[in-house]
Design an enzyme around this catalytic site. Structure first.
Site, mmCIF file in Angstrom:
data_model
loop_
_atom_site.group_PDB
_atom_site.id
_atom_site.type_symbol
_atom_site.label_atom_id
_atom_site.label_comp_id
_atom_site.label_asym_id
_atom_site.label_seq_id
_atom_site.Cartn_x
_atom_site.Cartn_y
_atom_site.Cartn_z
ATOM 1 C CE LYS A 13 -4.341 -1.802 -6.921
ATOM 2 N NZ LYS A 13 -3.550 -3.024 -7.020
ATOM 3 N NE ARG A 88 -4.953 -5.001 -0.552
ATOM 4 C CZ ARG A 88 -4.066 -4.095 -0.949
ATOM 5 N NH1 ARG A 88 -4.277 -2.820 -0.735
ATOM 6 N NH2 ARG A 88 -2.962 -4.473 -1.567
ATOM 7 N NE ARG A 127 6.572 -2.872 -8.348
ATOM 8 C CZ ARG A 127 5.353 -2.978 -7.857
ATOM 9 N NH1 ARG A 127 4.336 -2.455 -8.496
ATOM 10 N NH2 ARG A 127 5.114 -3.616 -6.724
ATOM 11 N NE ARG A 139 5.178 -2.389 -1.701
ATOM 12 C CZ ARG A 139 3.967 -2.417 -2.234
ATOM 13 N NH1 ARG A 139 3.628 -1.551 -3.150
ATOM 14 N NH2 ARG A 139 3.088 -3.307 -1.826
ATOM 15 N NE ARG A 150 1.732 -7.240 -2.086
ATOM 16 C CZ ARG A 150 2.645 -6.632 -2.841
ATOM 17 N NH1 ARG A 150 3.893 -7.080 -2.857
ATOM 18 N NH2 ARG A 150 2.325 -5.590 -3.547
HETATM 19 P P1 AMP Z 1 -0.426 -2.054 -1.605
HETATM 20 O O1 AMP Z 1 0.597 -0.977 -1.581
HETATM 21 O O2 AMP Z 1 -1.785 -1.571 -2.005
HETATM 22 O O3 AMP Z 1 0.009 -3.264 -2.387
HETATM 23 O O4 AMP Z 1 -0.587 -2.558 -0.090
HETATM 24 C C1 AMP Z 1 0.485 -3.114 0.608
HETATM 25 C C2 AMP Z 1 -0.010 -3.819 1.857
HETATM 26 O O5 AMP Z 1 -0.668 -2.877 2.705
HETATM 27 C C3 AMP Z 1 -1.043 -4.907 1.639
HETATM 28 O O6 AMP Z 1 -0.473 -6.140 1.287
HETATM 29 C C4 AMP Z 1 -1.717 -4.946 3.012
HETATM 30 O O7 AMP Z 1 -0.911 -5.594 3.961
HETATM 31 C C5 AMP Z 1 -1.758 -3.470 3.389
HETATM 32 N N1 AMP Z 1 -2.997 -2.836 2.905
HETATM 33 C C6 AMP Z 1 -3.103 -1.847 1.994
HETATM 34 N N2 AMP Z 1 -4.365 -1.514 1.787
HETATM 35 C C7 AMP Z 1 -5.109 -2.306 2.583
HETATM 36 C C8 AMP Z 1 -6.498 -2.480 2.798
HETATM 37 N N3 AMP Z 1 -7.395 -1.739 2.143
HETATM 38 N N4 AMP Z 1 -6.892 -3.403 3.695
HETATM 39 C C9 AMP Z 1 -6.005 -4.144 4.380
HETATM 40 N N5 AMP Z 1 -4.680 -4.059 4.205
HETATM 41 C C10 AMP Z 1 -4.225 -3.157 3.313
#
Ligand code: AMP
Length: 297
Positions: A13, A88, A127, A139, A150
């Site tokens: 994404k 999400r 990655r 991260r 996740r």
């Molecule tokens: P990402 O970078 O999109 O993989 O997000 C990393 C982490 O941020 C996720 O595993 C969640 O803990 C938190 N997070 C990001 N976006 C959301 C969302 N829309 N709702 C809830 N938690 C989020």
């Protein structure tokens, strides 16, 4: 252009969003990145989100809805935005609908990047290895344990959005396992079609599907002719079996649609509250900022 990129962690994404930013000149809104920035800046939201994120779980809906409500109000998002990692959950999707309704605007497309989970783990592991090789900081949630969580969270809480947007005829699916350039080209085709198409009409709600009068399955004459050599009894048995399988499938589909519809209604009800709360908080924050400025003068 207002669009959502939907897909599990590691689906690509972020990579595709970066290309879309260049092409359309609209911002890439990644809630994950915004939350990581909040953690780095040690803001109250960051402090609240830090441990949740490290475990791979989701941050509460009202927190991310508040962040997005604030972000889409910024001038650079006036012409559109690419949402990555938001929504999400169903309540987040319903909250986004509510926010866009208040702004008298709508989404243009929801693009799902479909990927193979086994390959996905490999992709993320690669990655991580590459980042470590480059000496970049990895991260806190980029490890096998958190990644498993996740993915589990994605399946349970985010995958229902595929039906949510599918039922609204807004969803387009792209094979995310294809080479990056091919995925980009496919997304461009979808967005071109979305830009020239009239607004999508949602399918009739599940209720009306459930109430539809039952129609009897009709055996086509051509099929009967093809299998005419079989004994009549066997054919009748097969036809009855296929009718009952079709019926059972239709029943299961109606039940699933009713469940989805109920979940969407519940999410919409909750969304109004979440959005109201988020907007109130935002107004309070802005008023505080204004007060600070006035005092300084
Ligand atoms: P990402 O970078 O999109 O993989 O997000 C990393 C982490 O941020 C996720 O595993 C969640 O803990 C938190 N997070 C990001 N976006 C959301 C969302 N829309 N709702 C809830 N938690 C989020």
């Amino acid at each position: 252009m207002r669009l959502i990129l939907l897909g599990p962690p590691g689906a690509g994404k972020g990579t595709q969003a970066a290309r879309l930013v260049e092409k359309y000149g609209i911002p890439h809104l990644s809630t994950g990145e915004m939350l990581r920035a909040a953690i780095a800046a040690e803001t109250p939201i960051g402090l609240k989100a830090k441990d949740i994120m490290a475990s791979g779980a989701l941050v509460p809906d009202e927190v991310v809805v508040g962040i997005i409500a604030d972000r889409i109000e910024q001038p650079d998002a006036a012409k559109g935005f690419i949402l990555d990692g938001f929504p999400r959950t169903l309540p987040q999707a319903a909250a986004l609908d509510e926010l866009l309704k208040q702004k008298k605007t709508r989404l243009d497309a929801v693009i799902q990047l479909r990927v193979n989970e086994a390959m996905l783990l490999q992709r993320v592991e690669n990655r991580i290895a590459q980042m470590m090789e480059r000496g970049e900081e990895v991260r806190a949630d980029d490890n096998v344990e958190a990644l498993g969580k996740r993915l589990e969270v994605y399946r349970a809480q985010t995958e229902p959005l595929i039906h949510y947007y599918g039922d609204r005829r807004m969803l387009a699916t792209v094979d995310g396992m294809k080479p990056i350039d091919e995925v980009t080209a496919e997304i461009a085709r979808i967005l071109q079609a979305a830009a020239s198409a009239p607004p999508a009409k949602a399918k009739k709600p599940a209720k009306s599907v459930a109430k539809r009068p039952k129609t009897k399955a009709v055996v086509k004459p051509a099929k009967v002719a093809k299998t005419a050599k079989r004994p009549a009894e066997e054919m009748a048995k097969r036809a009855a079996k296929s009718r009952s399988v079709t019926k059972a499938r239709a029943k299961a589909a109606r039940k699933a649609a009713r469940t989805r519809s109920r979940a969407a209604v519940a999410a919409r009800k909750g969304a109004k509250k979440v959005v109201k709360k988020a907007l109130k908080k935002m107004a309070k924050k802005r008023a505080k900022g204004r007060n600070r400025l006035t005092k300084r003068r």
